[in-house]
Scaffold this motif. Structure first.
Motif, PDB file in Angstrom:
ATOM      1  N   GLN A  42      29.873  45.175  55.142  1.00 38.84           N
ATOM      2  CA  GLN A  42      31.118  45.669  54.990  1.00 38.84           C
ATOM      3  C   GLN A  42      31.693  45.949  56.502  1.00 38.84           C
ATOM      4  OE1 GLN A  42      29.970  48.505  51.222  1.00 38.84           O
ATOM      5  NE2 GLN A  42      31.773  48.917  52.289  1.00 38.84           N
ATOM      6  N   HIS A  43      33.165  46.095  56.559  1.00 38.39           N
ATOM      7  CA  HIS A  43      33.498  46.486  57.792  1.00 38.39           C
ATOM      8  C   HIS A  43      34.511  47.576  57.390  1.00 38.39           C
ATOM      9  CE1 HIS A  43      35.335  45.826  61.622  1.00 38.39           C
ATOM     10  NE2 HIS A  43      36.529  46.167  61.215  1.00 38.39           N
ATOM     11  N   GLY A  44      34.266  48.693  57.633  1.00 38.77           N
ATOM     12  CA  GLY A  44      35.018  49.897  57.025  1.00 38.77           C
ATOM     13  C   GLY A  44      34.656  49.947  55.595  1.00 38.77           C
ATOM     14  N   THR A  88      37.823  39.566  59.161  1.00 39.88           N
ATOM     15  CA  THR A  88      37.640  40.776  59.622  1.00 39.88           C
ATOM     16  C   THR A  88      36.332  41.023  59.767  1.00 39.88           C
ATOM     17  OG1 THR A  88      37.397  41.432  57.263  1.00 39.88           O
ATOM     18  CG2 THR A  88      39.684  41.819  58.247  1.00 39.88           C
ATOM     19  N   GLY A  89      35.414  40.220  59.361  1.00 43.60           N
ATOM     20  CA  GLY A  89      33.829  40.515  59.536  1.00 43.60           C
ATOM     21  C   GLY A  89      33.409  39.439  60.978  1.00 43.60           C
TER      22      GLY A  89
END
Length: 168
Positions: A42-44, A88-89
């Protein structure tokens, strides 16, 4: 990875690996057969990646989009079935962290090597991770189920006995 993560995982797979589609049933089966080898990143609050891995037989990787039915009783390799990160990761040290966890997990399972099939022009990436081409171990038809450029790769790990003495 939990069952409720699977829709997001399947969406990431379609985005990252559009040329290597697998049915939803493949993801469900892998997560049910070996949940301890299925992880998400997870990112955020957003799911940005996943890893699917399991004990398997060296030189006998599953064909693309094929059911396993069961894991082998006596595995000889720890197989990295799939890893994917959306943009985003990336750049978050995710790959290094994921691979370190994977190596430790494989050693903990008593397996002395990792194996995978490199696709999407990732051969050089995996070589930087100390994997070496090992196509000679695999029937050509297995690799062709992915594509003509697919490469079976293997990385030896420290033996479990050596690892135990290092950490003791």
């Amino acid at each position: 990875m939990q069952a409720e993560d699977l829709p997001a995982v399947i969406q990431i797979a379609a985005q990252v690996h559009p040329d290597y589609p697998e049915d939803e049933a493949i993801f469900i089966e892998r997560q049910q057969l070996y949940p301890q080898g299925c992880w998400v990143r997870q990112h955020g609050s957003q799911l940005c990646g996943y890893l699917i891995s399991h004990p398997w037989e060296l030189g006998a990787p599953p064909s693309l989009n094929s059911m396993l039915q069961a894991l082998p009783n006596l595995a000889s390799s720890y197989y990295l079935h799939d890893i994917a990160l959306i943009p985003t990761g990336r750049g978050t040290n995710a790959t290094s962290e994921i691979l370190a966890h994977l190596y430790a997990h494989a050693l903990g399972a008593g397996l002395g090597n990792l194996s995978l099939i490199a696709v999407n022009q990732s051969l050089h990436f995996w070589q930087k991770q100390q994997f070496q081409p090992a196509n000679h171990l695999v029937p050509a038809a297995k690799l062709l189920s992915y594509d003509v450029d697919a490469c079976y790769m293997m990385r030896p790990l420290a033996s479990p006995r050596i690892q135990q003495s290092i950490t003791a």
